[in-house]
Design an enzyme around this catalytic site. Structure first.
Site, mmCIF file in Angstrom:
data_model
loop_
_atom_site.group_PDB
_atom_site.id
_atom_site.type_symbol
_atom_site.label_atom_id
_atom_site.label_comp_id
_atom_site.label_asym_id
_atom_site.label_seq_id
_atom_site.Cartn_x
_atom_site.Cartn_y
_atom_site.Cartn_z
ATOM 1 N N ARG A 35 49.253 44.338 20.973
ATOM 2 C CA ARG A 35 49.085 44.316 19.513
ATOM 3 C C ARG A 35 48.074 45.335 19.004
ATOM 4 N NH1 ARG A 35 45.675 38.673 18.488
ATOM 5 N NH2 ARG A 35 43.784 39.306 19.582
ATOM 6 N N GLY A 39 45.066 48.787 27.430
ATOM 7 C CA GLY A 39 43.815 48.608 28.158
ATOM 8 C C GLY A 39 43.058 47.376 27.709
ATOM 9 N N CYS A 42 38.784 45.016 27.656
ATOM 10 C CA CYS A 42 37.936 45.559 28.719
ATOM 11 C C CYS A 42 37.736 47.069 28.593
ATOM 12 C CB CYS A 42 38.533 45.221 30.084
ATOM 13 S SG CYS A 42 37.578 45.883 31.468
ATOM 14 N N SER A 180 22.434 33.905 27.123
ATOM 15 C CA SER A 180 21.954 34.820 28.166
ATOM 16 C C SER A 180 22.940 34.936 29.318
ATOM 17 C CB SER A 180 20.596 34.360 28.703
ATOM 18 O OG SER A 180 20.738 33.218 29.535
ATOM 19 N N ASP A 310 42.091 35.791 31.282
ATOM 20 C CA ASP A 310 41.188 34.936 30.521
ATOM 21 C C ASP A 310 41.858 33.744 29.855
ATOM 22 O OD1 ASP A 310 39.179 36.611 31.257
ATOM 23 O OD2 ASP A 310 38.840 37.490 29.286
ATOM 24 N N HIS A 449 20.865 54.456 57.130
ATOM 25 C CA HIS A 449 19.467 54.613 56.685
ATOM 26 C C HIS A 449 19.262 56.043 56.172
ATOM 27 C CE1 HIS A 449 15.098 54.180 56.731
ATOM 28 N NE2 HIS A 449 15.045 55.393 57.291
#
Length: 470
Positions: A35, A39, A42, A180, A310, A449
Site C-alpha cells: 500500500r 521494503g 523496516c 525504554s 509482526d 587476536h
C-alpha cells in the site's frame, strides 16, 4: 478474469518481500501487494534509516571526543537537515534495491490497499482503481505500527512516534522518551549524542526490561554517565501539549507526581499488528490482541492462508520475519509438490535481539534469571571489555559478554552482550546455539587476536572458572 498466481504476499516488508523472492526462486508464480513503499516499515521508516541516524550520532560523538584519540577537531556542530537527508537517502537506495529484486525475480507488484476476499483472493484498491487477484496460497505480512497512548496521541509537532522522530523539523531542546524498549532507547541515544537533554521514563523496574538484568543495570549506568536522566518504575500520567511545548505529569517510583516541561515527546510503548480491515474475519481467521496464531511453518489453520512477521507472535523483529518468510515459502512449495525443499519450523529460542543504542546491546536465548525459572542449574560467566586489548585500543573499554550454560549438560542456554560492535558479534553464539553447541566446542574454538570477539571466548571460560585475562 482475476489474475491467477501460485502465491500472493500481502505486504512487502522484510518478511513479505523475502517470502516473495523465495517463492519465485522455487518456481512459483508470485505477486506482492503493497500500500505504500516496497521494503515496508523496516527499510523505509525503521531498522535501516534509524541505523543511518545512529551512525551520524556515533561519528559526531567521536568527533567531540577527538582529543582522547590524540586528534584535534574544533568547532564541531551537527547539521540536522543533512543528517536526516543522509538517512532518507539510505532508505531510498534500499527501496530501489527491493524494486530491482522484484523485477529480477519476475514478481508482479500490485500497489494499493489489499483486502482478503477469501483465503485465496485479494482485492487491491490503488490509484488505478480496484482489481481482484487470486492464488493457491496467500501470505499475510502486513506488519505493525506504533502503539499510541490514550493521553499522548502523536501530532507530529510536539508528540512523536518513531516516524516523526526520524524526520524532525527541528532539534528538540528537552526530550521526553516514554518507553525504554529498543525503539525508545535507540532514539534516546541518538538525540542524547546529538546534544539534546533527554529523559527516559520506563514503567518497569529497569531499562530494556527484556534483556538480562546485568545488561540493564550496565546500560542505565552508561546512559546516566552520558547525561541522560533515567526514571524506572515510573509512569507518565498526562501530557498537556501547546505550541510552546509539552507539560508532562510524571509519577516517580516513590509515588510522587511532578510536572516537567519538555520541548518534544517520543512515544515508544510498543507496536500494534496491522490485522484490522484486511478481511481476516471474512476468511475465518481469529486474532488475539490483534495477533494471528500460526504453526511453526506459518499456517493459520485456514487452508491456503499463511501469516508471518509482526502479525504473528513475537519477538517482533525484522530478521525473524524474513526467516519466517523463507519457511512459509518453502512449506508452500512442498505442499505444491516440490520434493527438493525440506522446511524446518522456526525455533524462537535461537532468534537474536539487537539494540543499537550507545553502547550497543545484543542477546540470544535465555537470561540467567529465565534459565533458573525454567529449572536449570546454571553456570554463568562474564568477561568485561576492560580486559580486552582491542576494546582498549579502540577507546571502547565499557561493556561485557555474559554466557549462560546448563551446568549438567554444558548446553549454551543464552548469551548477552553490551558494548562496542556487539550486534556484529552475537551471530557467533546464534550459530553455536543452532548447532546445539556446548561449552567444550566453544572453549576449543580459536578466536582471532586482537578482536573484541575474544571476550566471547573469555566469557565461556569464565563460566567454568578458566578465564585468562581477568
Amino acid at each position: 478474469m482475476a489474475d491467477q498466481y501460485d502465491v500472493i504476499v500481502l505486504g512487502s516488508g522484510p518478511g513479505g518481500y523475502v517470502a516473495a523472492i523465495r517463492c519465485a526462486q522455487l518456481g512459483l508464480k508470485t505477486a506482492i501487494v503493497e500500500r505504500e513503499n516496497l521494503g515496508g516499515i523496516c527499510l523505509n521508516w525503521g531498522c535501516i534509516p534509524t541505523k543511518a541516524l545512529l551512525r551520524s550520532a556515533e561519528v559526531f560523538n567521536h568527533m567531540k571526543h577527538a582529543k582522547a584519540y590524540g586528534l584535534a577537531a574544533d568547532n564541531i556542530r551537527a547539521d540536522l537537515d543533512a543528517v536526516v537527508a543522509r538517512s532518507r537517502g539510505v532508505a531510498k537506495q534500499l527501496n530501489q534495491g527491493v524494486t530491482h529484486l522484484m523485477k529480477k525475480n519476475k514478481i508482479a507488484v500490485h500497489m494499493g490497499v489489499g483486502v482478503l476476499k477469501s483465503a485465496t483472493s485479494v482485492e487491491v484498491t490503488g490509484d488505478k482503481g480496484t482489481e481482484v487477484i487470486s492464488a493457491k496460497h496467500v501470505i499475510v505480512a502486513t506488519g505493525a505500527r506504533a502503539r499510541d497512548l490514550p493521553f499522548a496521541k502523536a501530532d507530529g509537532k510536539r508528540v512523536w512516534t518513531y516516524r516523526h522522530a526520524m524526520t524532525p523539523k527541528e532539534m528538540p531542546t528537552k526530550l521526553l522518551v516514554i518507553g525504554s524498549g529498543a525503539i525508545g532507547i535507540e532514539f534516546a541515544s541518538f538525540y542524547n549524542d546529538m546534544g539534546v537533554d533527554v529523559t527516559v521514563v520506563e514503567m518497569m523496574d529497569r531499562v530494556v526490561p527484556v534483556e538480562d538484568a546485568d545488561v540493564s543495570a550496565f546500560l542505565e549506568k552508561a546512559l546516566t554517565k552520558q547525561g541522560m536522566k533515567i526514571m524506572t518504575g515510573a509512569g507518565v500520567e498526562s501530557l498537556a501539549v501547546s505550541d510552546a511545548g509539552v507539560k508532562a505529569k510524571i509519577k516517580a517510583k516513590d509515588g510522587k507526581v511532578a510536572e516537567t516541561d519538555f520541548s518534544h515527546v517520543i512515544v515508544a510503548v510498543g507496536i500494534v499488528a496491522n490485522t484490522e480491515n484486511i478481511g481476516l474475519e471474512t476468511v475465518g481467521v481469529k486474532t488475539e490482541r490483534g495477533i494471528i496464531a500460526i504453526d511453526g511453518y506459518g499456517r493459520t489453520g485456514v487452508p491456503g492462508l499463511w501469516a508471518i512477521g509482526d502479525v504473528t507472535p513475537g519477538p517482533w523483529l525484522a530478521h525473524k520475519a524474513s526467516h519466517e518468510g523463507v519457511i512459509a515459502a518453502e512449506a508452500i512449495a512442498a505442499e505444491l509438490g516440490n520434493k527438493d525443499v525440506h522446511p524446518h519450523p522456526m525455533d524462537r529460542a535461537n532468534i537474536p535481539g539487537c539494540t543499537y543504542c550507545h553502547p550497543q546491546i545484543a542477546s540470544v536465548g535465555l537470561t540467567e534469571a529465565k534459565a533458573k525459572e525454567a529449572g536449570y542449574t546454571v553456570k554463568a560467566g562474564t568477561f568485561p571489555f576492560i580486559g580486552n586489548g582491542k576494546a582498549i585500543a579502540l577507546g571502547e573499554p565499557e561493556g561485557f559478554v555474559k554466557t549462560v550454560f546448563d551446568a549438567k549438560t554444558g548446553e549454551l542456554l543464552g548469551a548477552h552482550m553490551i558494548g562496542a560492535e556487539v550486534t556484529e558479534m552475537i551471530q557467533g553464539f546464534v550459530v553455536g546455539k543452532t548447532l546445539e553447541t556446548t561449552e567444550a566446542e566453544l572453549m576449543h574454538t580459536v578466536f582471532p587476536h586482537p578482536t573484541i570477539s575474544e571476550s566471547m571466548h573469555e566469557s565461556v571460560l569464565a563460566a567454568y572458572g578458566r578465564a585468562i585475562h581477568i
